[in-house]
Write an enzyme that holds these catalytic residues in place. Structure first.
Site, PDB file in Angstrom:
ATOM      1  N   SER A  92      -8.309  17.762 -47.706  1.00  0.00           N
ATOM      2  CA  SER A  92      -7.735  17.904 -46.365  1.00  0.00           C
ATOM      3  C   SER A  92      -7.656  16.583 -45.595  1.00  0.00           C
ATOM      4  O   SER A  92      -7.843  16.565 -44.380  1.00  0.00           O
ATOM      5  CB  SER A  92      -8.501  18.966 -45.553  1.00  0.00           C
ATOM      6  OG  SER A  92      -8.437  20.212 -46.228  1.00  0.00           O
ATOM      7  N   GLU A 142     -13.935  14.697 -54.393  1.00  0.00           N
ATOM      8  CA  GLU A 142     -13.236  15.779 -53.700  1.00  0.00           C
ATOM      9  C   GLU A 142     -14.122  17.026 -53.643  1.00  0.00           C
ATOM     10  O   GLU A 142     -14.192  17.793 -54.616  1.00  0.00           O
ATOM     11  CB  GLU A 142     -11.951  16.140 -54.448  1.00  0.00           C
ATOM     12  CG  GLU A 142     -10.959  15.012 -54.545  1.00  0.00           C
ATOM     13  CD  GLU A 142      -9.538  15.535 -54.739  1.00  0.00           C
ATOM     14  OE1 GLU A 142      -8.679  15.188 -53.922  1.00  0.00           O
ATOM     15  OE2 GLU A 142      -9.302  16.309 -55.688  1.00  0.00           O
ATOM     16  N   GLY A 200      -7.488  21.757 -49.674  1.00  0.00           N
ATOM     17  CA  GLY A 200      -6.476  22.718 -49.234  1.00  0.00           C
ATOM     18  C   GLY A 200      -6.973  23.725 -48.229  1.00  0.00           C
ATOM     19  O   GLY A 200      -6.313  24.723 -47.960  1.00  0.00           O
ATOM     20  N   LYS A 202       0.748  18.233 -56.830  1.00  0.00           N
ATOM     21  CA  LYS A 202       0.418  19.492 -57.512  1.00  0.00           C
ATOM     22  C   LYS A 202       1.706  20.163 -58.002  1.00  0.00           C
ATOM     23  O   LYS A 202       2.629  19.474 -58.412  1.00  0.00           O
ATOM     24  CB  LYS A 202      -0.408  20.396 -56.588  1.00  0.00           C
ATOM     25  CG  LYS A 202      -1.600  19.631 -55.997  1.00  0.00           C
ATOM     26  CD  LYS A 202      -2.582  20.502 -55.278  1.00  0.00           C
ATOM     27  CE  LYS A 202      -3.716  19.643 -54.712  1.00  0.00           C
ATOM     28  NZ  LYS A 202      -4.769  20.399 -54.086  1.00  0.00           N
ATOM     29  N   ASN A 252      -1.052  13.631 -54.373  1.00  0.00           N
ATOM     30  CA  ASN A 252      -1.091  14.586 -55.476  1.00  0.00           C
ATOM     31  C   ASN A 252      -0.194  15.759 -55.080  1.00  0.00           C
ATOM     32  O   ASN A 252      -0.586  16.600 -54.276  1.00  0.00           O
ATOM     33  CB  ASN A 252      -2.541  15.041 -55.686  1.00  0.00           C
ATOM     34  CG  ASN A 252      -2.651  16.129 -56.740  1.00  0.00           C
ATOM     35  OD1 ASN A 252      -1.695  16.426 -57.444  1.00  0.00           O
ATOM     36  ND2 ASN A 252      -3.829  16.733 -56.842  1.00  0.00           N
ATOM     37  N   GLU A 301      -8.975  21.859 -59.659  1.00  0.00           N
ATOM     38  CA  GLU A 301      -8.091  22.972 -60.037  1.00  0.00           C
ATOM     39  C   GLU A 301      -7.982  23.072 -61.555  1.00  0.00           C
ATOM     40  O   GLU A 301      -7.872  24.173 -62.106  1.00  0.00           O
ATOM     41  CB  GLU A 301      -6.720  22.786 -59.366  1.00  0.00           C
ATOM     42  CG  GLU A 301      -6.823  23.083 -57.872  1.00  0.00           C
ATOM     43  CD  GLU A 301      -5.840  22.309 -56.996  1.00  0.00           C
ATOM     44  OE1 GLU A 301      -4.846  21.774 -57.513  1.00  0.00           O
ATOM     45  OE2 GLU A 301      -6.091  22.244 -55.777  1.00  0.00           O
ATOM     46  N   HIS A 342      -9.387  17.081 -62.042  1.00  0.00           N
ATOM     47  CA  HIS A 342      -9.189  17.732 -60.745  1.00  0.00           C
ATOM     48  C   HIS A 342      -9.859  19.111 -60.763  1.00  0.00           C
ATOM     49  O   HIS A 342      -9.838  19.810 -61.775  1.00  0.00           O
ATOM     50  CB  HIS A 342      -7.692  17.859 -60.437  1.00  0.00           C
ATOM     51  CG  HIS A 342      -7.443  18.234 -59.013  1.00  0.00           C
ATOM     52  ND1 HIS A 342      -7.597  19.521 -58.563  1.00  0.00           N
ATOM     53  CD2 HIS A 342      -7.117  17.485 -57.930  1.00  0.00           C
ATOM     54  CE1 HIS A 342      -7.358  19.550 -57.257  1.00  0.00           C
ATOM     55  NE2 HIS A 342      -7.056  18.325 -56.849  1.00  0.00           N
TER      56      HIS A 342
HETATM   57  P1  PGA Z   1      -5.598  18.608 -50.024  1.00  0.00           P
HETATM   58  O1  PGA Z   1      -5.715  18.371 -51.612  1.00  0.00           O
HETATM   59  O2  PGA Z   1      -5.325  17.255 -49.403  1.00  0.00           O
HETATM   60  O3  PGA Z   1      -4.444  19.553 -49.858  1.00  0.00           O
HETATM   61  O4  PGA Z   1      -6.890  19.172 -49.566  1.00  0.00           O
HETATM   62  C1  PGA Z   1      -6.414  17.260 -52.117  1.00  0.00           C
HETATM   63  C2  PGA Z   1      -6.427  17.315 -53.635  1.00  0.00           C
HETATM   64  O5  PGA Z   1      -6.593  18.398 -54.205  1.00  0.00           O
HETATM   65  O6  PGA Z   1      -6.282  16.272 -54.307  1.00  0.00           O
END
Ligand code: PGA
Length: 254
Positions: A216, A170, A176, A12, A10, A100, A98
């Site tokens: 992560s 997640e 992140g 983003k 992903n 976000e 997601h």
């Molecule tokens: P990350 O993001 O691996 O940077 O933690 C995962 C995601 O949001 O899909």
């Protein structure tokens, strides 16, 4: 029953068209001749998609996805992209729900459900994300939170449709942040998700549905996470932004 692992990048709001094309060239070189045992997916920003497809040159070794789609068909919806437009590009996946998008763009379970239905109707596969915040986990409401998101997002779908959805667990506190759920915590959440799917859509559907872990994930922890019986892959943000690191992730999947 064995489920084929699926690892998705992903990106983003990172990686423009030129960098996306360079990424694909370099990724293809790194993995050349290696056995990849998982479905490999890259989800670029919309405007990077054509150059990534072009760099792939028809190779179906990587499935390309979108990070969002409209719940409407077409018309006066400024700034939106329809499933038909994604179909025309030949995409395979759409990331939906997601955290976000839930947090910053006000997406509710009902909106996500509408988008999932549109995505399935267009013959694309939703990668449907759910997950709890830190306060929800500490407050002891992990399971009810996951159950509400799951049932809301998958409302009115048939067992056959659900079997083809990819679910991504997640935990919001792990995205992140460098904090990863332990493999035990992740496995417990995945087993719970599979149980809810079994209760609502039947045991056969629950056995088939693939559940990715996200938060992560990196080359150093992916093997242990994916060794858990209910973890069928990973949705990766930060560690997917460099071809070397994403290649290390997909080649480690067994
Ligand atoms: P990350 O993001 O691996 O940077 O933690 C995962 C995601 O949001 O899909």
């Amino acid at each position: 029953m064995s489920r084929k692992p699926i690892i998705a990048a992903n990106w983003k709001m990172n990686i423009g068209p030129a960098e996306g094309a360079a990424f694909i060239e370099s990724f293809k070189n790194i993995v050349k001749g290696q056995d990849i045992a998982c479905d490999t997916v890259i989800v670029p920003p919309f405007t990077t998609i054509p150059s990534v497809l072009n760099a792939l040159g028809g190779c179906d070794c990587i499935g390309i996805g979108a990070q969002n789609v409209s719940e409407y068909d077409n018309g006066a919806y400024t700034g939106e992209i329809s499933t038909t437009m994604l179909q025309e590009l030949g995409l395979k996946y759409v990331v939906l729900g997601h955290s976000e998008r839930r947090q910053y763009f006000g997406e509710t379970d009902a909106i996500i459900n509408a988008k999932i239905k549109k995505t399935i109707a267009a013959g694309l596969t939703p990668i449907f994300c759910i997950g709890e915040t830190k306060d929800e986990r500490l407050g002891g409401i992990l399971e009810p939170v996951l159950e509400i998101q799951l049932k809301g997002g998958l409302k009115d779908l048939t067992p056959e449709q659900v079997a083809d959805v990819v679910i991504a667990y997640e935990p919001v506190w792990a995205i992140g942040t460098g904090l990863t759920a332990t493999s035990k915590e992740a496995q417990e959440a995945h087993a719970f998700i599979r149980k809810v799917i079994a209760d609502v859509f039947g045991a056969e559907t629950a056995e088939k549905v693939r559940i990715q872990y996200g938060g992560s994930v990196k080359p150093e922890n992916v093997v242990e996470l994916m060794a858990q019986p209910d973890i069928d892959g990973a949705l990766v943000g930060g560690a997917s932004l460099k071809p070397e690191s994403f290649a290390a992730l997909v080649t480690s999947a067994k």
